[in-house]
Design a protein around this motif. Structure first.
Motif, PDB file in Angstrom:
ATOM      1  N   ASP A   1       0.894  -1.260   0.270  1.00  0.00           N
ATOM      2  CA  ASP A   1       0.106   0.048  -0.101  1.00  0.00           C
ATOM      3  C   ASP A   1       0.904   1.299  -0.052  1.00  0.00           C
ATOM      4  N   LEU A   2       1.968   1.160   0.980  1.00  0.00           N
ATOM      5  CA  LEU A   2       2.769   2.442   0.923  1.00  0.00           C
ATOM      6  C   LEU A   2       3.505   2.584  -0.440  1.00  0.00           C
ATOM      7  N   LEU A   3       3.887   1.355  -1.114  1.00  0.00           N
ATOM      8  CA  LEU A   3       4.570   1.627  -2.240  1.00  0.00           C
ATOM      9  C   LEU A   3       3.765   2.248  -3.464  1.00  0.00           C
ATOM     10  N   VAL A   4       2.637   1.665  -3.299  1.00  0.00           N
ATOM     11  CA  VAL A   4       1.454   2.013  -4.223  1.00  0.00           C
ATOM     12  C   VAL A   4       1.476   3.550  -4.322  1.00  0.00           C
ATOM     13  N   TYR A   5       1.316   4.119  -3.195  1.00  0.00           N
ATOM     14  CA  TYR A   5       0.908   5.447  -3.001  1.00  0.00           C
ATOM     15  C   TYR A   5       1.987   6.454  -3.085  1.00  0.00           C
ATOM     16  N   VAL A   6       3.423   6.036  -2.994  1.00  0.00           N
ATOM     17  CA  VAL A   6       4.706   6.559  -3.363  1.00  0.00           C
ATOM     18  C   VAL A   6       4.852   6.526  -4.755  1.00  0.00           C
ATOM     19  N   ALA A   7       4.806   5.353  -5.445  1.00  0.00           N
ATOM     20  CA  ALA A   7       4.873   5.190  -6.697  1.00  0.00           C
ATOM     21  C   ALA A   7       3.906   5.890  -7.564  1.00  0.00           C
ATOM     22  N   GLY A   8       2.654   6.181  -7.094  1.00  0.00           N
ATOM     23  CA  GLY A   8       1.480   6.798  -7.789  1.00  0.00           C
ATOM     24  C   GLY A   8       1.868   8.469  -7.591  1.00  0.00           C
ATOM     25  N   THR A   9       2.641   8.956  -6.597  1.00  0.00           N
ATOM     26  CA  THR A   9       2.900  10.197  -6.360  1.00  0.00           C
ATOM     27  C   THR A   9       3.898  10.408  -7.599  1.00  0.00           C
ATOM     28  N   LEU A  10       4.792   9.575  -7.373  1.00  0.00           N
ATOM     29  CA  LEU A  10       5.985  10.076  -8.492  1.00  0.00           C
ATOM     30  C   LEU A  10       5.504   9.934 -10.041  1.00  0.00           C
TER      31      LEU A  10
END
Length: 281
Positions: A33-42
């Motif tokens: 979940d964290l990685l999805v949000y971080v990657a989505g931000t980038l």
């Protein structure tokens, strides 16, 4: 998602921090979940050209490929090696790293969904970065072709993800070294043809895969014969042309914000014309 905030990510030095989080793939605190949000931000901020430069400055390309390998492609089964984990002839192409990442049997539905969500965001970043032609060399150095090949095999029915992959490959296929790498890997080309068979009514995806195959065949007689005859491409292409000529309502699942679709359609039409000229009509 607000473009006016893009500059703030550079000013507050958030870009390297977010890249570092994606690079810490072994940190168990970083769930999907964290990685999805971080990657989505980038993904959202990487439409900005200055942010694209910042991401490349912080060496994001190998970070993204490693993230796809470790969190989106499951490891090899114990006691068995996936076919694509073994080096094959032609795997010594530039940037190949001697073979593809390991594959495995299908995982559970929930893990597949989570991996697919993360892969969509990561390939969204790669899609934005691939717009810059000079980034193709870094893509190749990070073994991008090998990684995306396994992503296609793993998620061939995932429409959104496959559209991202096709958009990336349509850009890098205009780079000489990337094109040579694709052309040397027959299994990779077979997977492109399989995408056409699995998604024949997705006009956006069909267009981009056809564009890629056009780039691989426009000046390469071996690829023309191999794709057209050995791999059954001629029959497939005739069926697709017939489908789009006589089918009244092909599904077009273009992603939101796909501002390059019109240009890609024109390029695809030009490529088809060039292929006919190159083949002597």
């Amino acid at each position: 998602k607000d473009a006016k905030n893009d500059v703030l990510f550079r000013r507050e030095m958030l870009v390297p921090t977010l890249v570092d989080i994606l690079g810490e793939t072994q940190d168990k605190r970083h769930g999907k979940d964290l990685l999805v949000y971080v990657a989505g931000t980038l993904k959202n901020i990487s439409t900005d050209s200055a942010n694209q430069k910042a991401l490349m400055k912080y060496n994001v390309m190998p970070v993204l490929m490693n993230l796809l390998r470790t969190r989106c492609i499951p490891p090899m089964n114990v006691g068995g090696v996936g076919e694509d984990a073994r080096p094959r002839s032609g795997s010594g192409r530039p940037g190949s790293g001697g073979g593809r990442p390991p594959t495995s049997r299908p995982a559970s539905s929930s893990s597949t969904d989570a991996a697919g969500q993360l892969a969509v965001q990561v390939t969204g970043i790669l899609r934005n970065l691939s717009v810059i032609a000079s980034h193709a060399d870094k893509f190749l150095e990070a073994e991008g072709l090998a990684v995306l090949s396994v992503i296609v095999q793993r998620f061939v029915r995932h429409t959104e993800l496959m559209t991202n992959v096709a958009r990336i490959l349509s850009k890098v296929s205009m780079n000489d070294e990337c094109r040579r790498g694709m052309g040397k890997d027959e299994e990779f080309i077979r997977q492109l043809l399989q995408l056409l068979r699995v998604h024949p009514d997705n006009a956006s995806l069909v267009l981009r895969i056809a564009f890629i195959l056009g780039n691989l065949t426009v000046s390469n007689n071996y690829n023309r014969h191999s794709i057209g005859m050995s791999m059954g491409g001629v029959d497939l292409f005739i069926a697709l042309v017939s489908r789009y000529v006589w089918n009244k309502s092909p599904t077009n699942t273009v992603g939101e914000g796909d501002e390059n679709q019109s240009a890609d359609r024109n390029n695809g039409a030009t490529r088809i014309s060039n292929d006919k000229d190159a083949a002597g009509g």
